[in-house]
Design an enzyme around this catalytic site. Sequence first.
Site, PDB file in Angstrom:
ATOM      1  N   ASN A 249       0.877  -1.171   0.000  1.00  0.00           N
ATOM      2  CA  ASN A 249       0.000   0.000   0.000  1.00  0.00           C
ATOM      3  C   ASN A 249       0.915   1.221   0.000  1.00  0.00           C
ATOM      4  O   ASN A 249       1.468   1.570   1.029  1.00  0.00           O
ATOM      5  CB  ASN A 249      -0.899  -0.035   1.249  1.00  0.00           C
ATOM      6  N   TRP A 250       1.072   1.782  -1.171  1.00  0.00           N
ATOM      7  CA  TRP A 250       2.012   2.903  -1.303  1.00  0.00           C
ATOM      8  C   TRP A 250       1.487   4.175  -0.650  1.00  0.00           C
ATOM      9  O   TRP A 250       2.243   5.131  -0.467  1.00  0.00           O
ATOM     10  CB  TRP A 250       2.314   3.181  -2.777  1.00  0.00           C
ATOM     11  N   LYS A 251       0.187   4.217  -0.374  1.00  0.00           N
ATOM     12  CA  LYS A 251      -0.448   5.424   0.176  1.00  0.00           C
ATOM     13  C   LYS A 251      -0.157   6.621  -0.748  1.00  0.00           C
ATOM     14  O   LYS A 251      -0.009   6.433  -1.956  1.00  0.00           O
ATOM     15  CB  LYS A 251       0.007   5.655   1.617  1.00  0.00           C
TER      16      LYS A 251
ATOM     17  N   HIS B 193      -9.633   1.202   4.515  1.00  0.00           N
ATOM     18  CA  HIS B 193      -8.399   1.461   5.264  1.00  0.00           C
ATOM     19  C   HIS B 193      -8.691   2.457   6.387  1.00  0.00           C
ATOM     20  O   HIS B 193      -9.471   3.386   6.213  1.00  0.00           O
ATOM     21  CB  HIS B 193      -7.316   1.999   4.323  1.00  0.00           C
TER      22      HIS B 193
ATOM     23  N   GLU C 198      -7.122   4.894   7.471  1.00  0.00           N
ATOM     24  CA  GLU C 198      -6.877   6.313   7.143  1.00  0.00           C
ATOM     25  C   GLU C 198      -8.057   6.892   6.379  1.00  0.00           C
ATOM     26  O   GLU C 198      -8.416   8.059   6.566  1.00  0.00           O
ATOM     27  CB  GLU C 198      -5.559   6.437   6.344  1.00  0.00           C
TER      28      GLU C 198
ATOM     29  N   GLU D 248      -5.855  -4.812  10.363  1.00  0.00           N
ATOM     30  CA  GLU D 248      -4.808  -3.812  10.602  1.00  0.00           C
ATOM     31  C   GLU D 248      -5.113  -3.055  11.890  1.00  0.00           C
ATOM     32  O   GLU D 248      -5.931  -2.124  11.882  1.00  0.00           O
ATOM     33  CB  GLU D 248      -4.758  -2.815   9.436  1.00  0.00           C
TER      34      GLU D 248
ATOM     35  N   GLY E 289       2.146   2.353  10.729  1.00  0.00           N
ATOM     36  CA  GLY E 289       3.119   3.431  10.589  1.00  0.00           C
ATOM     37  C   GLY E 289       3.761   3.855  11.904  1.00  0.00           C
ATOM     38  O   GLY E 289       4.423   4.877  11.977  1.00  0.00           O
TER      39      GLY E 289
ATOM     40  N   SER F 168       3.024  -2.018  10.434  1.00  0.00           N
ATOM     41  CA  SER F 168       4.470  -2.085  10.695  1.00  0.00           C
ATOM     42  C   SER F 168       5.065  -3.464  10.434  1.00  0.00           C
ATOM     43  O   SER F 168       5.968  -3.907  11.140  1.00  0.00           O
ATOM     44  CB  SER F 168       4.789  -1.616  12.118  1.00  0.00           C
TER      45      SER F 168
ATOM     46  N   GLY G 128       2.659  -1.134   4.284  1.00  0.00           N
ATOM     47  CA  GLY G 128       2.739   0.291   3.939  1.00  0.00           C
ATOM     48  C   GLY G 128       4.172   0.698   3.707  1.00  0.00           C
ATOM     49  O   GLY G 128       4.734   0.490   2.630  1.00  0.00           O
ATOM     50  N   GLY G 129       4.788   1.267   4.727  1.00  0.00           N
ATOM     51  CA  GLY G 129       6.141   1.833   4.616  1.00  0.00           C
ATOM     52  C   GLY G 129       7.144   0.920   3.920  1.00  0.00           C
ATOM     53  O   GLY G 129       7.894   1.367   3.045  1.00  0.00           O
TER      54      GLY G 129
HETATM   55  P1  PGA Z   1       2.579   0.318   7.632  1.00  0.00           P
HETATM   56  O1  PGA Z   1       1.143   0.535   6.974  1.00  0.00           O
HETATM   57  O2  PGA Z   1       3.121  -0.967   7.113  1.00  0.00           O
HETATM   58  O3  PGA Z   1       3.376   1.502   7.202  1.00  0.00           O
HETATM   59  O4  PGA Z   1       2.378   0.271   9.127  1.00  0.00           O
HETATM   60  C1  PGA Z   1       0.286  -0.540   6.777  1.00  0.00           C
HETATM   61  C2  PGA Z   1      -1.004  -0.058   6.157  1.00  0.00           C
HETATM   62  O5  PGA Z   1      -1.491   1.013   6.529  1.00  0.00           O
HETATM   63  O6  PGA Z   1      -1.574  -0.727   5.261  1.00  0.00           O
END
Ligand code: PGA
Length: 251
Positions: free
Chosen positions: A9-11, A96, A98, A168, A174, A214, A235-236
Amino acid sequence: MRKNIVAGNWKMNKTLQEGVALANELKELLAAKAPNCGVIVGTPFIHLASVADLTKGSVIKVAAQNSADKESGAYTGEISAAMVKSTGAEYVILGHSERRAYYGETYEILKEKVLLALKNELTPIFCIGEVKEEREAGKQNEVVKAQLEASVFNLSKEDFGKIVLAYEPVWAIGTGLTATPQQAQEIHAYIRGLIAGKYGKETAENTSILYGGSCNPGNAKELFSNPDVDGGLIGGASLKAADFKAIIDAF
Ligand code: PGA
């Protein structure tokens, strides 16, 4: 039997050129030896067509990070499921945390988004998970149950069989905090139990439930070794091809 999947997930990261370069690098890294799991990259909308073209015929599949709760029309700035599909993307990340927290996506809106994604033959990767206060109060099971009941347990058994879930915990996204493998296994097993209660054991056994929050090359193997953890939503660590590849290699 269900599939193991590692999805990125590049966001809101990477310009179009940077995103194409990242997808290219990943494609090259994965070309030598077929991975032991499905691989998906969730890119910003504007990257979808280019990345889908670039990865055509490779093991990499492409996901959008969102799609609209309306079919088409006067919704300035929105992107419909049909538009996502027309890029060559096959998946869409929905729900998600967010999107729920910053863009007001309610249970009801998400229910519409899931229906429209399925109608347009996209596979939703539907995200659920509790915030820190809910975990501290021991309410995580209640929270994920409500999220499932309100937005996806309306689906027919056939349609539910097409979706992927991602657990999640919001406190782990994050933050560098990760659910312990035990915490992940416990709630994944609980979620599978809920699916079995609603749709039967076979559907539950066939549903891929990814862990997100994470996840990195250092902890992926331990997380994925749990019987009910079928991969990760990353994500990251999906923003660097080598790290993402290392997570894929955990399988
Ligand atoms: P993260 O994000 O790996 O940076 O914690 C995961 C996500 O939000 O899908």
